[in-house]
Design a protein around this motif. Sequence first.
Motif, mmCIF file in Angstrom:
data_model
loop_
_atom_site.group_PDB
_atom_site.id
_atom_site.type_symbol
_atom_site.label_atom_id
_atom_site.label_comp_id
_atom_site.label_asym_id
_atom_site.label_seq_id
_atom_site.Cartn_x
_atom_site.Cartn_y
_atom_site.Cartn_z
ATOM 1 N N ALA A 201 -15.583 3.238 6.876
ATOM 2 C CA ALA A 201 -15.928 4.324 5.952
ATOM 3 C C ALA A 201 -14.804 5.346 5.849
ATOM 4 O O ALA A 201 -14.587 5.953 4.800
ATOM 5 N N ASN A 202 -14.088 5.543 6.937
ATOM 6 C CA ASN A 202 -12.974 6.487 6.934
ATOM 7 C C ASN A 202 -11.851 5.942 7.799
ATOM 8 O O ASN A 202 -12.048 5.021 8.603
ATOM 9 N N VAL A 203 -10.681 6.507 7.620
ATOM 10 C CA VAL A 203 -9.523 6.076 8.403
ATOM 11 C C VAL A 203 -8.721 7.320 8.791
ATOM 12 O O VAL A 203 -8.419 8.160 7.946
ATOM 13 N N GLU A 204 -8.447 7.453 10.075
ATOM 14 C CA GLU A 204 -7.711 8.609 10.566
ATOM 15 C C GLU A 204 -6.217 8.336 10.518
ATOM 16 O O GLU A 204 -5.727 7.364 11.113
ATOM 17 N N MET A 205 -5.496 9.174 9.803
ATOM 18 C CA MET A 205 -4.045 9.077 9.706
ATOM 19 C C MET A 205 -3.486 9.942 10.829
ATOM 20 O O MET A 205 -3.583 11.176 10.786
ATOM 21 N N THR A 206 -2.908 9.317 11.839
ATOM 22 C CA THR A 206 -2.680 10.044 13.084
ATOM 23 C C THR A 206 -1.429 9.543 13.810
ATOM 24 O O THR A 206 -0.692 8.696 13.307
ATOM 25 N N ASP A 207 -1.210 10.085 14.997
ATOM 26 C CA ASP A 207 -0.125 9.657 15.886
ATOM 27 C C ASP A 207 1.253 9.778 15.230
ATOM 28 O O ASP A 207 2.129 8.941 15.457
ATOM 29 N N PHE A 208 1.465 10.819 14.430
ATOM 30 C CA PHE A 208 2.772 11.039 13.813
ATOM 31 C C PHE A 208 3.748 11.581 14.856
ATOM 32 O O PHE A 208 3.428 12.512 15.597
ATOM 33 N N ALA A 209 4.919 11.000 14.902
ATOM 34 C CA ALA A 209 5.963 11.477 15.807
ATOM 35 C C ALA A 209 7.324 11.165 15.211
ATOM 36 O O ALA A 209 7.558 10.035 14.760
ATOM 37 N N THR A 210 8.204 12.153 15.213
ATOM 38 C CA THR A 210 9.568 11.980 14.726
ATOM 39 C C THR A 210 10.531 12.444 15.804
ATOM 40 O O THR A 210 10.360 13.532 16.370
ATOM 41 N N LEU A 211 11.523 11.627 16.112
ATOM 42 C CA LEU A 211 12.505 12.018 17.117
ATOM 43 C C LEU A 211 13.265 13.268 16.651
ATOM 44 O O LEU A 211 13.535 13.418 15.455
ATOM 45 N N PRO A 212 13.599 14.170 17.572
ATOM 46 C CA PRO A 212 14.215 15.450 17.188
ATOM 47 C C PRO A 212 15.411 15.347 16.239
ATOM 48 O O PRO A 212 15.471 16.111 15.264
ATOM 49 N N PRO A 213 16.368 14.419 16.435
ATOM 50 C CA PRO A 213 17.518 14.393 15.520
ATOM 51 C C PRO A 213 17.152 14.031 14.078
ATOM 52 O O PRO A 213 17.934 14.287 13.153
ATOM 53 N N ALA A 214 15.974 13.428 13.881
ATOM 54 C CA ALA A 214 15.578 12.970 12.539
ATOM 55 C C ALA A 214 14.623 13.930 11.844
ATOM 56 O O ALA A 214 14.166 13.639 10.728
ATOM 57 N N ARG A 215 14.325 15.060 12.455
ATOM 58 C CA ARG A 215 13.371 15.990 11.853
ATOM 59 C C ARG A 215 13.999 16.738 10.676
ATOM 60 O O ARG A 215 15.216 16.848 10.578
ATOM 61 N N GLY A 216 13.142 17.217 9.793
ATOM 62 C CA GLY A 216 13.617 17.941 8.629
ATOM 63 C C GLY A 216 13.982 17.059 7.451
ATOM 64 O O GLY A 216 14.486 17.546 6.440
ATOM 65 N N GLN A 217 13.701 15.759 7.549
ATOM 66 C CA GLN A 217 14.028 14.816 6.481
ATOM 67 C C GLN A 217 12.804 14.379 5.678
ATOM 68 O O GLN A 217 12.902 13.500 4.826
ATOM 69 N N GLY A 218 11.637 14.956 5.967
ATOM 70 C CA GLY A 218 10.428 14.585 5.246
ATOM 71 C C GLY A 218 9.884 13.225 5.619
ATOM 72 O O GLY A 218 9.173 12.590 4.832
ATOM 73 N N LEU A 219 10.161 12.763 6.846
ATOM 74 C CA LEU A 219 9.749 11.411 7.231
ATOM 75 C C LEU A 219 8.233 11.295 7.418
ATOM 76 O O LEU A 219 7.665 10.221 7.198
ATOM 77 N N ALA A 220 7.560 12.388 7.807
ATOM 78 C CA ALA A 220 6.099 12.324 7.938
ATOM 79 C C ALA A 220 5.459 12.049 6.584
ATOM 80 O O ALA A 220 4.519 11.252 6.477
ATOM 81 N N LEU A 221 5.958 12.693 5.534
ATOM 82 C CA LEU A 221 5.419 12.446 4.194
ATOM 83 C C LEU A 221 5.764 11.038 3.726
ATOM 84 O O LEU A 221 4.944 10.369 3.083
ATOM 85 N N GLU A 222 6.957 10.558 4.062
ATOM 86 C CA GLU A 222 7.324 9.170 3.740
ATOM 87 C C GLU A 222 6.332 8.211 4.404
ATOM 88 O O GLU A 222 5.827 7.273 3.771
ATOM 89 N N LEU A 223 6.055 8.443 5.675
ATOM 90 C CA LEU A 223 5.106 7.590 6.396
ATOM 91 C C LEU A 223 3.723 7.652 5.773
ATOM 92 O O LEU A 223 3.060 6.622 5.582
ATOM 93 N N LEU A 224 3.285 8.858 5.461
ATOM 94 C CA LEU A 224 1.944 9.032 4.905
ATOM 95 C C LEU A 224 1.808 8.281 3.584
ATOM 96 O O LEU A 224 0.820 7.567 3.358
ATOM 97 N N ASN A 225 2.799 8.419 2.714
ATOM 98 C CA ASN A 225 2.756 7.702 1.436
ATOM 99 C C ASN A 225 2.796 6.198 1.636
ATOM 100 O O ASN A 225 2.104 5.436 0.943
ATOM 101 N N GLY A 226 3.600 5.747 2.593
ATOM 102 C CA GLY A 226 3.656 4.314 2.884
ATOM 103 C C GLY A 226 2.340 3.788 3.432
ATOM 104 O O GLY A 226 1.915 2.675 3.102
#
Length: 288
Positions: A201-226
């Motif tokens: 019925a539902n799905v939890e979008m969770t466990d997001f983690a980005t290594l410090p050198p890669a932060r600030g590149q919008g990778l969480a939103l890339e993952l979410l859209n994917g």
Amino acid sequence: MTGVTKQDETLYVGNSRLQFGPFNDRIYLYELDEADWPEVLSALDGLMQRVSVGKVVAKVPARCVAPLLDRGFELELGVPGLFREGGGERLDGVFAVRYLDAERRPSAHEREQVRQVLELVRTKAQRVPETGQRQVHELGPESAEELAAIYGEVFASYPFPIQDPAFLRSCMEEGVRYFGVYSDEGRLIAVSSAEPHSGGANVEMTDFATLPPARGQGLALELLNGMHRALLESPLRSALPYTIARALEVGMNLSFARAGYAMAGTLWRNTNIGGQLEQMNVWYRPQM
């Protein structure tokens, strides 16, 4: 994983699951099968009598909340359409809570902190950055070691043992899907998961983690859209996506706002993550 103590225990009642213990200082009705409801209520009563915790949380359909209110619970937030009737009709969900320790309630300062973050998120969400710069890959059991290493590096603590490759593999076997983004050099640099609940019925979008050198590149939103694209091509295409995100993490909350999620409310002093109990915002996406 630095600073982690023994994880909370899990109790199964039929197809329902409760988590409890000192790590998160709470009892959490994590997954409810309504067929188990009378027995689950008895289990909650028993746990509240024998386990010393500051907070009890129950994620249930709104129609199940009356006996919880009779037990001193209150509504912390609601999520429209979180559950689904057998025939497909959507049912509203609630997070009902009981504070067994008055010190566990949020302070005025904590409430103001969350308000300020959400105000900033609302302002920034009006500009949606271009995405599609990185390919999102689904990860299998062979990636469990690398996944666990990222989680161990990013989180000082976490409510589940995601720093353990064996735990991640067991989650995959139970239907949790993991996703990742790689650097140009082929190193995994950002990851997330989609965890189905309540019979899909539902799905939890969770466990997001980005290594410090890669932060600030919008990778969480890339993952979410994917993840959304992958779910639309799966039996979970009609599931309602939601998340429980760290309330003071501007970037994570901003990613969900930009992806069309609505803010449901805040779970106060709820989750041991990042080395301490933190406030958690619940976001949901009304339509995929």
